[in-house]
Design a protein around this motif. Structure first.
Motif, mmCIF file in Angstrom:
data_model
loop_
_atom_site.group_PDB
_atom_site.id
_atom_site.type_symbol
_atom_site.label_atom_id
_atom_site.label_comp_id
_atom_site.label_asym_id
_atom_site.label_seq_id
_atom_site.Cartn_x
_atom_site.Cartn_y
_atom_site.Cartn_z
ATOM 1 N N THR A 216 7.196 -5.395 11.860
ATOM 2 C CA THR A 216 7.256 -4.849 10.501
ATOM 3 C C THR A 216 6.361 -3.623 10.332
ATOM 4 O O THR A 216 6.465 -2.939 9.311
ATOM 5 N N GLY A 217 5.484 -3.367 11.280
ATOM 6 C CA GLY A 217 4.551 -2.256 11.131
ATOM 7 C C GLY A 217 3.355 -2.604 10.282
ATOM 8 O O GLY A 217 2.601 -1.713 9.876
ATOM 9 N N LEU A 218 3.156 -3.902 10.002
ATOM 10 C CA LEU A 218 2.049 -4.336 9.153
ATOM 11 C C LEU A 218 1.062 -5.244 9.879
ATOM 12 O O LEU A 218 0.007 -5.564 9.339
ATOM 13 N N GLY A 219 1.402 -5.689 11.071
ATOM 14 C CA GLY A 219 0.549 -6.653 11.769
ATOM 15 C C GLY A 219 -0.845 -6.144 12.023
ATOM 16 O O GLY A 219 -1.849 -6.811 11.714
ATOM 17 N N LEU A 220 -0.969 -4.964 12.627
ATOM 18 C CA LEU A 220 -2.290 -4.411 12.916
ATOM 19 C C LEU A 220 -3.009 -3.992 11.638
ATOM 20 O O LEU A 220 -4.240 -4.086 11.559
ATOM 21 N N ALA A 221 -2.268 -3.535 10.636
ATOM 22 C CA ALA A 221 -2.908 -3.186 9.360
ATOM 23 C C ALA A 221 -3.521 -4.426 8.715
ATOM 24 O O ALA A 221 -4.639 -4.379 8.183
ATOM 25 N N ILE A 222 -2.808 -5.551 8.770
ATOM 26 C CA ILE A 222 -3.351 -6.793 8.219
ATOM 27 C C ILE A 222 -4.584 -7.225 8.994
ATOM 28 O O ILE A 222 -5.607 -7.615 8.412
ATOM 29 N N ALA A 223 -4.506 -7.172 10.324
ATOM 30 C CA ALA A 223 -5.665 -7.562 11.136
ATOM 31 C C ALA A 223 -6.870 -6.672 10.844
ATOM 32 O O ALA A 223 -8.013 -7.150 10.753
ATOM 33 N N HIS A 224 -6.628 -5.377 10.680
ATOM 34 C CA HIS A 224 -7.713 -4.442 10.383
ATOM 35 C C HIS A 224 -8.359 -4.766 9.046
ATOM 36 O O HIS A 224 -9.595 -4.801 8.916
ATOM 37 N N ASP A 225 -7.547 -5.042 8.024
ATOM 38 C CA ASP A 225 -8.093 -5.347 6.695
ATOM 39 C C ASP A 225 -8.831 -6.683 6.691
ATOM 40 O O ASP A 225 -9.829 -6.854 5.983
ATOM 41 N N ILE A 226 -8.362 -7.659 7.473
ATOM 42 C CA ILE A 226 -9.068 -8.944 7.565
ATOM 43 C C ILE A 226 -10.448 -8.747 8.184
ATOM 44 O O ILE A 226 -11.442 -9.320 7.722
ATOM 45 N N ALA A 227 -10.511 -7.953 9.227
ATOM 46 C CA ALA A 227 -11.808 -7.697 9.858
ATOM 47 C C ALA A 227 -12.771 -7.015 8.889
ATOM 48 O O ALA A 227 -13.953 -7.392 8.802
ATOM 49 N N LEU A 228 -12.277 -6.025 8.154
ATOM 50 C CA LEU A 228 -13.130 -5.351 7.173
ATOM 51 C C LEU A 228 -13.571 -6.312 6.074
ATOM 52 O O LEU A 228 -14.725 -6.272 5.627
ATOM 53 N N ALA A 229 -12.673 -7.187 5.620
ATOM 54 C CA ALA A 229 -13.015 -8.139 4.555
ATOM 55 C C ALA A 229 -14.086 -9.121 4.995
ATOM 56 O O ALA A 229 -14.776 -9.704 4.155
ATOM 57 N N HIS A 230 -14.271 -9.304 6.297
ATOM 58 C CA HIS A 230 -15.292 -10.219 6.815
ATOM 59 C C HIS A 230 -16.536 -9.472 7.301
ATOM 60 O O HIS A 230 -17.361 -10.030 8.029
ATOM 61 N N GLY A 231 -16.676 -8.216 6.871
ATOM 62 C CA GLY A 231 -17.856 -7.450 7.241
ATOM 63 C C GLY A 231 -17.851 -6.944 8.661
ATOM 64 O O GLY A 231 -18.901 -6.555 9.194
ATOM 65 N N GLY A 232 -16.694 -6.943 9.309
ATOM 66 C CA GLY A 232 -16.605 -6.499 10.696
ATOM 67 C C GLY A 232 -15.751 -5.264 10.846
ATOM 68 O O GLY A 232 -15.576 -4.475 9.908
ATOM 69 N N SER A 233 -15.160 -5.124 12.022
ATOM 70 C CA SER A 233 -14.341 -3.942 12.299
ATOM 71 C C SER A 233 -13.315 -4.293 13.364
ATOM 72 O O SER A 233 -13.465 -5.262 14.117
ATOM 73 N N LEU A 234 -12.254 -3.494 13.408
ATOM 74 C CA LEU A 234 -11.220 -3.597 14.437
ATOM 75 C C LEU A 234 -10.889 -2.186 14.885
ATOM 76 O O LEU A 234 -10.514 -1.341 14.065
ATOM 77 N N VAL A 235 -11.046 -1.924 16.174
ATOM 78 C CA VAL A 235 -10.806 -0.580 16.704
ATOM 79 C C VAL A 235 -9.968 -0.693 17.973
ATOM 80 O O VAL A 235 -9.949 -1.729 18.647
ATOM 81 N N ALA A 236 -9.284 0.382 18.274
ATOM 82 C CA ALA A 236 -8.556 0.512 19.536
ATOM 83 C C ALA A 236 -9.409 1.361 20.471
ATOM 84 O O ALA A 236 -9.724 2.505 20.152
#
Length: 420
Positions: A379-399
């Motif tokens: 759907t093109g939303l999987g990585l966006a959701i994962a990125h926002d979840i990481a930010l919401a938990h005070g963390g980060s997601l990077v490639a």
């Protein structure tokens, strides 16, 4: 009280000034009056002592007392009511006692008090007028930037979010207010732009499968006799499933945008890794000949957050990696002071360096190097959701770039550890 801050401040300052000046003037008049009256009484007492000494040495005077006006010499004691306000001395002689009395001369003291009062009254009036005028002027100068901020902010609408309120750059409270409002406007502008883009993308993504589904059904209905209905049902079910996935992802993003998810708890990272290991049995991408390797090297680490959201984060990363991997997907957890790191790698074509930021944008699908010859089927939303979840938990997601000796995509999650 006046309705404006300027008027209220002037009224308060003037009232306080009146009260303070009233107390000061009252105290001043009382002290001066007491001092003048004490001086007059002291002078009267000194005159009585001089006359008493003269009588003792020379006898009773027979004429007016030189240099001692107001002194009275009598052979009878004054009435008790007068003795309380008179300076008096008793001189005993051979011919009998003499009573020397003197009343304080308060005329000069009263004249001085009257003069001081007439000087203070207009002086106090001038001070009050000056204080009120200075307060009015100073408050006007101080509130002028606030009025400019209010006027500019009142003209800003949803179509003018690029505008900013004027900043006086004085470093005071007004300047800090302007900075805060400008930062808020900047965040609001970004949120509105993101919402508009997201709405347009969501409409496009939903329109495509809906259009396909409607066209397929319309064609089938127009030729009911020559239609393979089981095949139409399977294709329609696939389109409906795609629509359901998009809607669920959109709802997940809406929940993430609304703030921290409820029901947060302490979560052992090893539990998340065991859940990731179970993905091999439910992921169609992993079932298609690809293997999942889970390495948990942070067994005692704990994080604080939503178990469902963090499980969704890890599942999205594994699904994304499995979709592009040639044979292997690897999930590795490591711990360091204050942080837990989870890496998800695959042995596929990898993510071009120029797209390593853009890959987390919503509705982003990479072609070319990532999926040669075809668009990503997600759907093109999987990585966006994962990125926002990481930010919401005070963390980060990077490639990040692959580790030395490896190739493919490498997505790294950093989460803060639980601190009681």
């Amino acid at each position: 009280m006046p309705r404006t801050v300027r008027g209220r401040a002037t009224a308060v300052v003037t009232s306080v000034t009146v009260a303070v000046l009233g107390l000061c003037v009252t105290a001043l008049v009382s002290v001066v009056q007491h001092s003048l009256y004490d001086g007059a009484s002291r002078v009267a007492g000194e005159q009585v002592e001089i006359v008493a000494a003269q009588i003792t040495q020379e006898g009773a005077p027979t004429g007016p007392l030189i240099g001692c006006p107001g002194v009275m010499v009598s052979t009878t004691a004054p009435p008790p009511s007068e003795a309380t306000v008179l300076s008096m001395a008793v001189v005993r002689t051979a011919t009998g006692p003499y009573f020397v009395t003197s009343a304080p001369d308060l005329r000069s003291a009263e004249a001085a008090l009257t003069t001081m009062t007439w000087l203070l009254v207009p002086g106090i009036g001038i001070i009050l007028l000056a204080m009120a005028g200075l307060t009015w002027f100073a408050m006007g100068r101080a509130l002028r930037p606030v009025e400019a901020i209010r006027a500019e902010f009142a003209e800003i609408t949803s179509h003018d979010l690029h505008r900013r309120v004027p900043d006086p750059r004085t470093g005071d409270e007004v300047s800090r207010l302007a900075n805060t409002m400008n930062r808020t406007l900047h965040q609001l502008q970004r949120a509105v732009e993101r919402l508009r883009t997201f709405t347009a993308d969501a409409s496009h993504e939903l329109r495509a499968p809906l259009t396909t589904l409607l066209m397929r059904l319309e064609l089938a209905v127009s030729r009911p006799g020559g239609t393979d209905w089981p095949d139409i049902a399977r294709e329609s079910l696939r389109d409906a499933e795609n629509l359901k996935n998009i809607v669920e992802d959109l709802l997940m993003l809406a929940r993430l945008d609304s703030g921290p998810s409820p029901g947060r708890e302490r979560i052992v990272v090893s539990d998340l890794m065991r859940q990731a290991d179970l993905t091999r049995h439910v992921s169609p991408e992993l079932s298609a000949g690809r293997q999942l390797i889970v390495e948990d090297t942070a067994p005692g680490a704990e994080v604080y957050g939503s178990r469902g959201a963090l499980s969704r984060l890890l599942a999205n990363l594994i699904t994304n990696a499995a979709r592009h991997a040639r044979s292997t997907v690897r999930v590795r957890s490591t711990g360091e002071p204050g942080w837990v790191t989870i890496e998800v790698t695959d042995d596929g074509p990898g993510i071009p360096e120029a797209d390593r930021r853009r890959v987390f944008d919503r509705f982003t699908r990479l072609t070319d190097a990532r999926t040669p010859g075809q668009a990503d089927s997600g759907t093109g939303l999987g990585l966006a959701i994962a990125h926002d979840i990481a930010l919401a938990h005070g963390g980060s997601l990077v490639a990040e770039s692959p580790a030395p000796g490896e190739h493919g995509a490498r997505l790294v999650v950093h989460l803060p550890t639980y601190e009681p």
